[in-house]
Scaffold this motif. Sequence first.
Motif, PDB file in Angstrom:
ATOM      1  N   LYS A   1      -6.403  -2.203  -7.092  1.00  0.00           N
ATOM      2  CA  LYS A   1      -7.435  -1.291  -7.525  1.00  0.00           C
ATOM      3  C   LYS A   1      -8.395  -1.030  -6.399  1.00  0.00           C
ATOM      4  O   LYS A   1      -9.388  -1.008  -6.666  1.00  0.00           O
ATOM      5  N   GLY A   2      -7.816  -0.804  -5.233  1.00  0.00           N
ATOM      6  CA  GLY A   2      -8.485  -0.936  -4.095  1.00  0.00           C
ATOM      7  C   GLY A   2      -7.968   0.217  -2.971  1.00  0.00           C
ATOM      8  O   GLY A   2      -6.713   0.707  -3.245  1.00  0.00           O
TER       9      GLY A   2
ATOM     10  N   ALA B   1     -10.944 -10.328   0.309  1.00  0.00           N
ATOM     11  CA  ALA B   1     -10.485 -11.044   1.363  1.00  0.00           C
ATOM     12  C   ALA B   1      -9.107 -10.530   1.871  1.00  0.00           C
ATOM     13  O   ALA B   1      -8.553 -10.763   3.185  1.00  0.00           O
ATOM     14  N   TYR B   2      -8.095 -10.628   0.887  1.00  0.00           N
ATOM     15  CA  TYR B   2      -6.667 -10.180   0.943  1.00  0.00           C
ATOM     16  C   TYR B   2      -6.654  -8.575   1.942  1.00  0.00           C
ATOM     17  O   TYR B   2      -5.871  -8.620   2.812  1.00  0.00           O
ATOM     18  N   LEU B   3      -7.479  -7.808   1.512  1.00  0.00           N
ATOM     19  CA  LEU B   3      -7.284  -6.522   2.212  1.00  0.00           C
ATOM     20  C   LEU B   3      -8.246  -6.400   3.583  1.00  0.00           C
ATOM     21  O   LEU B   3      -7.767  -5.693   4.186  1.00  0.00           O
ATOM     22  N   GLN B   4      -8.979  -7.346   3.655  1.00  0.00           N
ATOM     23  CA  GLN B   4      -9.751  -7.463   5.002  1.00  0.00           C
ATOM     24  C   GLN B   4      -8.660  -8.144   6.134  1.00  0.00           C
ATOM     25  O   GLN B   4      -8.788  -7.850   7.063  1.00  0.00           O
TER      26      GLN B   4
ATOM     27  N   ALA C   1       0.807  -1.080   0.027  1.00  0.00           N
ATOM     28  CA  ALA C   1      -0.085  -0.125   0.031  1.00  0.00           C
ATOM     29  C   ALA C   1       0.824   1.274  -0.286  1.00  0.00           C
ATOM     30  O   ALA C   1       1.970   1.348   0.406  1.00  0.00           O
ATOM     31  N   LYS C   2       0.273   2.312  -0.740  1.00  0.00           N
ATOM     32  CA  LYS C   2       1.048   3.827  -0.594  1.00  0.00           C
ATOM     33  C   LYS C   2       0.195   4.561   0.395  1.00  0.00           C
ATOM     34  O   LYS C   2      -1.185   4.831  -0.042  1.00  0.00           O
ATOM     35  N   VAL C   3       0.719   5.236   1.212  1.00  0.00           N
ATOM     36  CA  VAL C   3       0.211   6.183   1.892  1.00  0.00           C
ATOM     37  C   VAL C   3      -0.007   7.541   1.168  1.00  0.00           C
ATOM     38  O   VAL C   3       0.779   8.032   0.638  1.00  0.00           O
TER      39      VAL C   3
ATOM     40  N   LEU D   1      -4.639   4.369   2.230  1.00  0.00           N
ATOM     41  CA  LEU D   1      -3.714   3.353   2.118  1.00  0.00           C
ATOM     42  C   LEU D   1      -4.325   2.681   0.683  1.00  0.00           C
ATOM     43  O   LEU D   1      -5.385   2.229   0.472  1.00  0.00           O
ATOM     44  N   ASP D   2      -3.431   3.238  -0.382  1.00  0.00           N
ATOM     45  CA  ASP D   2      -3.949   2.870  -1.767  1.00  0.00           C
ATOM     46  C   ASP D   2      -3.140   1.735  -2.194  1.00  0.00           C
ATOM     47  O   ASP D   2      -2.013   1.449  -2.026  1.00  0.00           O
TER      48      ASP D   2
END
Length: 184
Positions: free
Chosen positions: A74-75, A168-171, A56-58, A68-69
Amino acid sequence: MRSKLLFIGIFSFLFLVGCKDEVLPKPKAQLRLEYPKGETSQVQTGDYSFQYNSLAKVKDLRQSSFTLDYPSLKGAIYLTYKPVQNNLKDLLSDAQKLSYEHVIKADNIVEQKFINEDARVFGMFYEVKGNAASQAQFYVTDSTSHFLTGSLYFYAKPNYDSIYPAAAYLQNDVRKILETLRWR
């Protein structure tokens, strides 16, 4: 001779009947996507700190609120900080209302309490299932000074079957944020 013909007839019948390919439906399956584990990074603001996935990029850091990009997925996880100033009831109400605005499109919203007494981090994690705009929401507080909300969104029209692996990965990344959050 008659028994020979009978034997040949039975054998021929079994051969013709037994050699047909039976058509079977394919089992249901999901696309298997594997994402890199990613290194752990630390973010620190004037009000709190936590560990997050270095994929992620702040972005847009301002007064302890930022994004957190995750460009490869694409989330993004949007984080909003607000100080508690005799308004905890209103902050909780707003956070819960925001989470349940997705109930119209969601198939289900699973509530999971989060309690870390040692770090004084208390809150709720909402896993949103279905074609809702957000796939996860959360809020945490120390109940006296700090209040943080977060939302997971994708940069695409929600199609739960397609975004499920990334969701699921981002959760899991959201859970890591909650587990490592420390107030300052």
